[in-house]
Write an enzyme that holds these catalytic residues in place. Structure first.
Site, PDB file in Angstrom:
ATOM      1  N   ASN A 131       0.652  -1.306   0.186  1.00  0.00           N
ATOM      2  CA  ASN A 131      -0.014  -0.135   0.220  1.00  0.00           C
ATOM      3  C   ASN A 131       0.841   1.242   0.120  1.00  0.00           C
ATOM      4  O   ASN A 131       1.471   1.727   1.203  1.00  0.00           O
ATOM      5  CB  ASN A 131      -0.737   0.131   1.319  1.00  0.00           C
ATOM      6  CG  ASN A 131      -1.940   1.179   1.210  1.00  0.00           C
ATOM      7  OD1 ASN A 131      -1.891   1.991   0.476  1.00  0.00           O
ATOM      8  ND2 ASN A 131      -2.653   1.087   2.211  1.00  0.00           N
ATOM      9  N   ARG A 143      -2.727  -2.050  -3.615  1.00  0.00           N
ATOM     10  CA  ARG A 143      -3.886  -1.402  -2.956  1.00  0.00           C
ATOM     11  C   ARG A 143      -3.839   0.068  -4.032  1.00  0.00           C
ATOM     12  O   ARG A 143      -2.702   0.787  -4.001  1.00  0.00           O
ATOM     13  CB  ARG A 143      -3.982  -0.620  -1.625  1.00  0.00           C
ATOM     14  CG  ARG A 143      -5.022   0.186  -1.680  1.00  0.00           C
ATOM     15  CD  ARG A 143      -5.209   0.593   0.034  1.00  0.00           C
ATOM     16  NE  ARG A 143      -6.329   1.418   0.129  1.00  0.00           N
ATOM     17  CZ  ARG A 143      -6.451   2.636   0.645  1.00  0.00           C
ATOM     18  NH1 ARG A 143      -5.345   3.004   0.952  1.00  0.00           N
ATOM     19  NH2 ARG A 143      -7.579   3.258   0.910  1.00  0.00           N
ATOM     20  N   HIS A 192     -13.273   2.568   0.266  1.00  0.00           N
ATOM     21  CA  HIS A 192     -13.442   1.648   1.089  1.00  0.00           C
ATOM     22  C   HIS A 192     -14.027   0.401   0.466  1.00  0.00           C
ATOM     23  O   HIS A 192     -14.379  -0.406   1.459  1.00  0.00           O
ATOM     24  CB  HIS A 192     -14.144   1.924   2.430  1.00  0.00           C
ATOM     25  CG  HIS A 192     -13.452   3.109   3.282  1.00  0.00           C
ATOM     26  ND1 HIS A 192     -14.302   4.085   3.848  1.00  0.00           N
ATOM     27  CD2 HIS A 192     -12.214   3.419   3.532  1.00  0.00           C
ATOM     28  CE1 HIS A 192     -13.549   5.033   4.560  1.00  0.00           C
ATOM     29  NE2 HIS A 192     -12.331   4.427   4.277  1.00  0.00           N
ATOM     30  N   ARG A 199     -12.902  15.417   7.826  1.00  0.00           N
ATOM     31  CA  ARG A 199     -13.852  15.525   6.757  1.00  0.00           C
ATOM     32  C   ARG A 199     -15.327  15.937   7.156  1.00  0.00           C
ATOM     33  O   ARG A 199     -15.844  15.273   7.945  1.00  0.00           O
ATOM     34  CB  ARG A 199     -13.789  14.491   5.770  1.00  0.00           C
ATOM     35  CG  ARG A 199     -12.461  14.370   4.978  1.00  0.00           C
ATOM     36  CD  ARG A 199     -12.573  13.257   3.954  1.00  0.00           C
ATOM     37  NE  ARG A 199     -11.271  12.625   3.542  1.00  0.00           N
ATOM     38  CZ  ARG A 199     -11.188  11.259   3.575  1.00  0.00           C
ATOM     39  NH1 ARG A 199     -12.041  10.397   4.110  1.00  0.00           N
ATOM     40  NH2 ARG A 199      -9.934  10.859   3.431  1.00  0.00           N
ATOM     41  N   GLU A 205      -8.505  -5.543   5.138  1.00  0.00           N
ATOM     42  CA  GLU A 205      -8.097  -5.039   3.534  1.00  0.00           C
ATOM     43  C   GLU A 205      -7.047  -6.011   3.133  1.00  0.00           C
ATOM     44  O   GLU A 205      -6.766  -6.221   1.874  1.00  0.00           O
ATOM     45  CB  GLU A 205      -8.130  -3.397   3.514  1.00  0.00           C
ATOM     46  CG  GLU A 205      -9.205  -2.947   3.940  1.00  0.00           C
ATOM     47  CD  GLU A 205      -9.339  -1.173   3.996  1.00  0.00           C
ATOM     48  OE1 GLU A 205      -9.247  -0.622   3.176  1.00  0.00           O
ATOM     49  OE2 GLU A 205      -9.093  -0.926   5.232  1.00  0.00           O
TER      50      GLU A 205
END
Ligand code: AMP
Length: 396
Positions: A7, A91, A180, A241, A383
């Site tokens: 990643n 990823r 996601h 956010r 993940e």
């Protein structure tokens, strides 16, 4: 078979090496502060202590070289040779409309990822740097791209279109993509297996609640809707956010002298739990502050729950009733308070909270009482394992 999962972010490369025979982790770690002062490597062999090491690297290629040295290090390594690795899973944040599933990387795929950089300018370029570094250091080993957006490509137009002039979608690709996806997919299938639901027909709402958060309505493995949009700004209230706001707010700010870059920083870095509480983006700090009577923290918490309930209620109806709701991510897996605030509203769906089970943190467990029509569970996300499975599935 062994799979390395990579990643690569703008200043870090995270990695995990899996033995796929039993899906165990052989080692994991990260190189951080790439291109900054004092980069370092953090490395941990399964079941052993973590090691820290200073590096003198300047880019992703240097980071990958340091990782390779570690993997085959005589004392700390887990491999005799890098050729023992059968596949590398990467990823990749944005696959646009071009990628609706994981793919083995070739030059056409790299071009596709490059094109999608327009939609994820901070993420896709470093993802590509990681891919190219692996091509250099693992010649002949297949690289597989696993996209954060791919699972959500199963949405129908009513799920992904914005009510904007159609030409903006056609010319500029302005639509909802969702993020996601690898986590939502993993949690859907792991949760269905855990509860004995048939993934071909199950109706599930997956809540990925971390520093970034998103929620997805899934029926039979197909996404009906997801809360993030063309960018990860939309939807739930997150750490920093804002989640969904009236788009008129953006126009108002710009007409009042804020530059686009300033608005970007406000919406992405200064809003959410941090912005409303004025205390922290971390739910642990918010919970501590509200418990000691801080009203701004209480309002931030209430707003977080209010927004989440809005989505759950809407998705429940969209699915025509749900079989299960799964909580995952740092908050979903670890915050009994958040789960209780949400689940106590679910008695209208015939679901009651098991208070004892809800004390659990970070483990797979059913949270609804036996006999609940709607089942609720914690399903810890993984993940990296999902990426490893997708990679091995393509190269086997
Ligand atoms: P993630 O992005 O999935 O790693 O999640 C990170 C977030 O999980 C942190 O910002 C915290 O807000 C939250 N978190 C982690 N542990 C707890 C906890 N015990 N209680 C509440 N929130 C937590």
């Amino acid at each position: 078979m062994k799979v390395l999962v990579v990643n690569a972010g703008s200043s870090s490369v995270k990695f995990t090496l899996f033995e796929m025979a039993d899906q165990s982790v052989l080692c994991k770690g990260l190189v951080e502060r790439i291109g900054l002062k004092s980069p370092r490597l953090v490395y941990q062999r399964a079941g052993e202590e973590q090691h820290d090491e200073k590096l003198t690297i300047v880019n992703h290629n240097g980071a990958m070289q340091a990782i390779c040295h570690k993997l085959i290090d005589a004392e700390q390594g887990v491999l005799k040779s890098l050729t023992e690795i059968d596949a590398i899973g990467h990823r990749v944040v944005h696959g646009g409309e071009q990628f609706s599933a994981a793919v083995v990387i070739d030059s056409a795929v790299k071009d596709g990822i490059r094109k999608c950089s327009a939609l994820a300018p901070l993420h896709n370029p470093p993802n590509l740097d990681g891919i190219e570094a692996c091509e250099d250091f693992f010649p002949g080993v297949p690289n597989v791209a696993v996209f954060d957006t791919a699972f959500h490509q199963s949405m129908e137009p009513e799920g992904y279109l914005y009510a904007l002039p159609r030409e903006l979608y056609k010319k500029l690709g302005i639509r909802k993509y969702g993020f996601h996806g690898t986590s939502h997919k993993y949690v859907y299938y792991a949760g269905c297996a855990f509860l004995g639901l048939n993934p071909e027909t199950a109706k599930v709402i997956t809540c990925h609640l971390g520093n970034g958060g998103s929620i997805t309505a899934i029926r039979g493995g197909k996404v009906l809707d997801t809360s993030m949009g063309m960018t990860p700004l939309m939807g739930l209230v997150m750490g920093t956010r804002c989640g969904t706001i009236d788009p008129g707010v953006v126009l108002y700010l710009i007409k009042n002298g804020y530059t686009a870059d300033e608005v970007d920083v406000i919406l992405n870095k200064k809003s959410g739990m941090q912005g409303v509480s004025g205390i922290s983006s971390d739910m642990r700090d918010i919970e501590a502050a509200r418990n000691s009577g801080n009203t701004d923290a209480q309002e931030a918490y209430d707003l977080f729950i209010h927004r989440l309930l809005n989505y759950i209620g809407g998705y429940y109806l969209l699915l025509g009733g749900a079989d299960a709701i799964f909580f995952t991510g740092g908050i979903g897996e670890n915050s009994p308070a958040v789960r209780e605030s949400v689940i106590r509203q679910m008695s209208v769906y015939g679901c009651e909270l098991d208070n004892e089970a809800n004390k659990a943190r970070g483990k797979q467990i059913v949270l609804s009482r036996p006999g609940s029509k709607l089942q609720v569970a914690i399903v810890p996300t993984n993940e990296e394992l999902m990426i490893a499975r997708e990679a091995i599935g393509l190269v086997k």
